[in-house]
Design a protein around this motif. Sequence first.
Motif, PDB file in Angstrom:
ATOM      1  N   UNK A   1       0.828  -1.214   0.000  1.00  0.00           N
ATOM      2  CA  UNK A   1       0.000   0.000   0.000  1.00  0.00           C
ATOM      3  C   UNK A   1       0.852   1.251   0.000  1.00  0.00           C
ATOM      4  N   UNK A   2       2.013   1.185   0.694  1.00  0.00           N
ATOM      5  CA  UNK A   2       2.887   2.354   0.773  1.00  0.00           C
ATOM      6  C   UNK A   2       3.888   2.416  -0.382  1.00  0.00           C
ATOM      7  N   UNK A   3       3.738   1.546  -1.368  1.00  0.00           N
ATOM      8  CA  UNK A   3       4.725   1.441  -2.442  1.00  0.00           C
ATOM      9  C   UNK A   3       4.959   2.768  -3.152  1.00  0.00           C
ATOM     10  N   UNK A   4       3.871   3.514  -3.365  1.00  0.00           N
ATOM     11  CA  UNK A   4       3.977   4.774  -4.123  1.00  0.00           C
ATOM     12  C   UNK A   4       3.955   6.010  -3.232  1.00  0.00           C
ATOM     13  N   UNK A   5       4.163   5.826  -1.928  1.00  0.00           N
ATOM     14  CA  UNK A   5       4.170   6.968  -1.011  1.00  0.00           C
ATOM     15  C   UNK A   5       5.575   7.185  -0.463  1.00  0.00           C
ATOM     16  N   UNK A   6       5.996   8.443  -0.467  1.00  0.00           N
ATOM     17  CA  UNK A   6       7.327   8.776   0.039  1.00  0.00           C
ATOM     18  C   UNK A   6       7.334   8.965   1.562  1.00  0.00           C
ATOM     19  N   UNK A   7       6.210   9.424   2.136  1.00  0.00           N
ATOM     20  CA  UNK A   7       6.111   9.585   3.581  1.00  0.00           C
ATOM     21  C   UNK A   7       4.749   9.102   4.047  1.00  0.00           C
ATOM     22  N   UNK A   8       4.662   8.688   5.301  1.00  0.00           N
ATOM     23  CA  UNK A   8       3.406   8.242   5.902  1.00  0.00           C
ATOM     24  C   UNK A   8       3.297   8.882   7.279  1.00  0.00           C
ATOM     25  N   UNK A   9       2.103   8.829   7.848  1.00  0.00           N
ATOM     26  CA  UNK A   9       1.926   9.363   9.188  1.00  0.00           C
ATOM     27  C   UNK A   9       2.580   8.424  10.201  1.00  0.00           C
ATOM     28  N   UNK A  10       3.020   9.010  11.308  1.00  0.00           N
ATOM     29  CA  UNK A  10       3.679   8.219  12.337  1.00  0.00           C
ATOM     30  C   UNK A  10       2.716   7.195  12.945  1.00  0.00           C
ATOM     31  N   UNK A  11       1.425   7.552  13.040  1.00  0.00           N
ATOM     32  CA  UNK A  11       0.467   6.625  13.634  1.00  0.00           C
ATOM     33  C   UNK A  11       0.308   5.371  12.764  1.00  0.00           C
TER      34      UNK A  11
ATOM     35  N   UNK B   1       2.687   4.133  10.648  1.00  0.00           N
ATOM     36  CA  UNK B   1       3.935   3.382  10.751  1.00  0.00           C
ATOM     37  C   UNK B   1       4.050   2.702  12.114  1.00  0.00           C
ATOM     38  N   UNK B   2       3.555   3.368  13.171  1.00  0.00           N
ATOM     39  CA  UNK B   2       3.617   2.775  14.507  1.00  0.00           C
ATOM     40  C   UNK B   2       2.731   1.534  14.594  1.00  0.00           C
ATOM     41  N   UNK B   3       1.538   1.602  13.994  1.00  0.00           N
ATOM     42  CA  UNK B   3       0.643   0.434  14.002  1.00  0.00           C
ATOM     43  C   UNK B   3       1.297  -0.738  13.268  1.00  0.00           C
ATOM     44  N   UNK B   4       1.921  -0.454  12.141  1.00  0.00           N
ATOM     45  CA  UNK B   4       2.625  -1.483  11.385  1.00  0.00           C
ATOM     46  C   UNK B   4       3.757  -2.080  12.221  1.00  0.00           C
ATOM     47  N   UNK B   5       4.505  -1.221  12.894  1.00  0.00           N
ATOM     48  CA  UNK B   5       5.639  -1.685  13.705  1.00  0.00           C
ATOM     49  C   UNK B   5       5.167  -2.518  14.900  1.00  0.00           C
ATOM     50  N   UNK B   6       4.078  -2.112  15.525  1.00  0.00           N
ATOM     51  CA  UNK B   6       3.559  -2.876  16.660  1.00  0.00           C
ATOM     52  C   UNK B   6       3.130  -4.288  16.233  1.00  0.00           C
ATOM     53  N   UNK B   7       2.525  -4.408  15.051  1.00  0.00           N
ATOM     54  CA  UNK B   7       2.161  -5.720  14.529  1.00  0.00           C
ATOM     55  C   UNK B   7       3.411  -6.572  14.305  1.00  0.00           C
ATOM     56  N   UNK B   8       4.441  -5.909  13.778  1.00  0.00           N
ATOM     57  CA  UNK B   8       5.689  -6.631  13.557  1.00  0.00           C
ATOM     58  C   UNK B   8       6.280  -7.109  14.891  1.00  0.00           C
ATOM     59  N   UNK B   9       6.239  -6.232  15.904  1.00  0.00           N
ATOM     60  CA  UNK B   9       6.766  -6.606  17.226  1.00  0.00           C
ATOM     61  C   UNK B   9       5.976  -7.779  17.807  1.00  0.00           C
ATOM     62  N   UNK B  10       4.666  -7.759  17.623  1.00  0.00           N
ATOM     63  CA  UNK B  10       3.841  -8.859  18.139  1.00  0.00           C
ATOM     64  C   UNK B  10       4.247 -10.183  17.515  1.00  0.00           C
TER      65      UNK B  10
ATOM     66  N   UNK C   1       2.694  14.092  18.794  1.00  0.00           N
ATOM     67  CA  UNK C   1       3.801  13.528  18.006  1.00  0.00           C
ATOM     68  C   UNK C   1       3.266  12.619  16.904  1.00  0.00           C
ATOM     69  N   UNK C   2       2.184  11.909  17.177  1.00  0.00           N
ATOM     70  CA  UNK C   2       1.641  10.963  16.203  1.00  0.00           C
ATOM     71  C   UNK C   2       1.151  11.660  14.935  1.00  0.00           C
ATOM     72  N   UNK C   3       0.945  12.976  14.997  1.00  0.00           N
ATOM     73  CA  UNK C   3       0.486  13.714  13.808  1.00  0.00           C
ATOM     74  C   UNK C   3       1.616  13.966  12.817  1.00  0.00           C
ATOM     75  N   UNK C   4       2.873  13.772  13.241  1.00  0.00           N
ATOM     76  CA  UNK C   4       4.002  13.976  12.328  1.00  0.00           C
ATOM     77  C   UNK C   4       4.091  12.829  11.322  1.00  0.00           C
TER      78      UNK C   4
END
Length: 489
Positions: free
Chosen positions: A356-366, A368-377, A397-400
Amino acid sequence: MVRKITDGLFSSIYFWVSVFILLCFFMAAWYVNNSVKKEAAVRADVMTTNVALGSIQIIVDMLDDYDKNLSLIKVLLEDNDEKDALQKIIEKIRALDPSISDITLEPLSKGQKYSSGVWREIYDKDNQLFFKFSLAVNQNERLCLLVNLLDFHKRVSESPIPSSAYITIINKGIYLYHPNEKKIGSAIRTQDMEYEKHLLSNPKDTIINTKSDYLDLPVYSYYKLHSSDNEQWLFTAHLPDLSISESIQKTANDFLVVSLLAIFSFLMVFGLGIYRWRKEAVRRRQIEQENMNLLLKSEQHKQTMISTELERLKSGLNPHFLFNSLGSLRVLISKDAEVAKYFAITLSNLYRYMLKQENQNIVTLVEELEFTENYINLQKIRFANKIVTEITLSEEILAYRILPISLQLLVENCIKHTKISDSEPLYIRIYAEGEFIVVANNYNPREQDDDYSGKGIDNLIKRYSILTKTKCTFKIQDGYYFAKIPLLS
């Protein structure tokens, strides 16, 4: 025969009409000549006055700036009596105006009274002359601002003053300001002393034709007395005498002879100038259009290069992530099929996010954090209770925004390069520090694999370098490894 011709000439009506026209012509010329002479003198005075007053006002405004600074400090002092607050205010003002030598709070002398306005005087300190501006702040104290005359000269000389006059300031027979800094503090000429005495007794603006000892040329000298609460300083603006009146008068005398030729020449030059101007304007328009096209093509090429580089760098992340995840799945399959099934489903969801992020240069921190938490799980499934995480991020901070798959990459590196066991679990902390996201873990490195390339971190650094000048940082300190990546607005 000659007599007949003469009599016939004088008796002709056309002769007398011609004489009348000629007399009218000369009378008109004489009238125009005198009118131009008077007008020239008036205009010269008006021009001298306007230029002189404008130039003097610029210097007066500079002096008034010091009055305003004192008034500002007084107002701030009334709101805050702390000495350190005063010192901070003084430091800011001195930083804005380097010509200010010092600003101090001094006691009023016994019996000394000041009005509500600023008190100006010349102050001699260590054989150097200063402007001293004083303002009473209460019944016992006054604010004092010192400006070295040479520093004031430097401020004036560095200021972009559009003027064809040079200014001097005289007080009690000495130069307080002169364009020649060597004369500052020295005595003025005898004739200027006489003018100063005269103007002090008769405070009226005066224009005098004299010779400048600075330019060594005839000048118009405009004398103006400037009074403050306690001082009277004589400002003088000196303008070169360009003999405007004589020049205009000569032009008026020659006007009748050259007027027609001048008009004809003017029309020809004007017509030629218009033609060349239009031709040049068309040529410049064409050049500007060509330059704009070149700039547009250059910008498009630059954007294409940036886009291409970002896509190239991002393409290196997906195989790297997939390779490590499949390795983890392989281990889980041999241990627990149900957990491995959950792992595979979750992994597919994670990979769907990556696509989904293939064509996006930046994403919201919230996101990316959700994606990272799934990875950590998923990694906690693999390592049981050997991974402990702590995430402390505020809603603000999550709005950045950050780069996609950047936070996950840092967490993955923690797991990949750290020894993990029951006795030595992995502690991962994710938090914000200024305009950075920090991923910190206890530093317990594994032995480096032979196939380790560092490609993920290198790509992350390069991607950030394209989008921002703020650099990623990585360091080891106090037994912890810290990875910091910038937040993007």
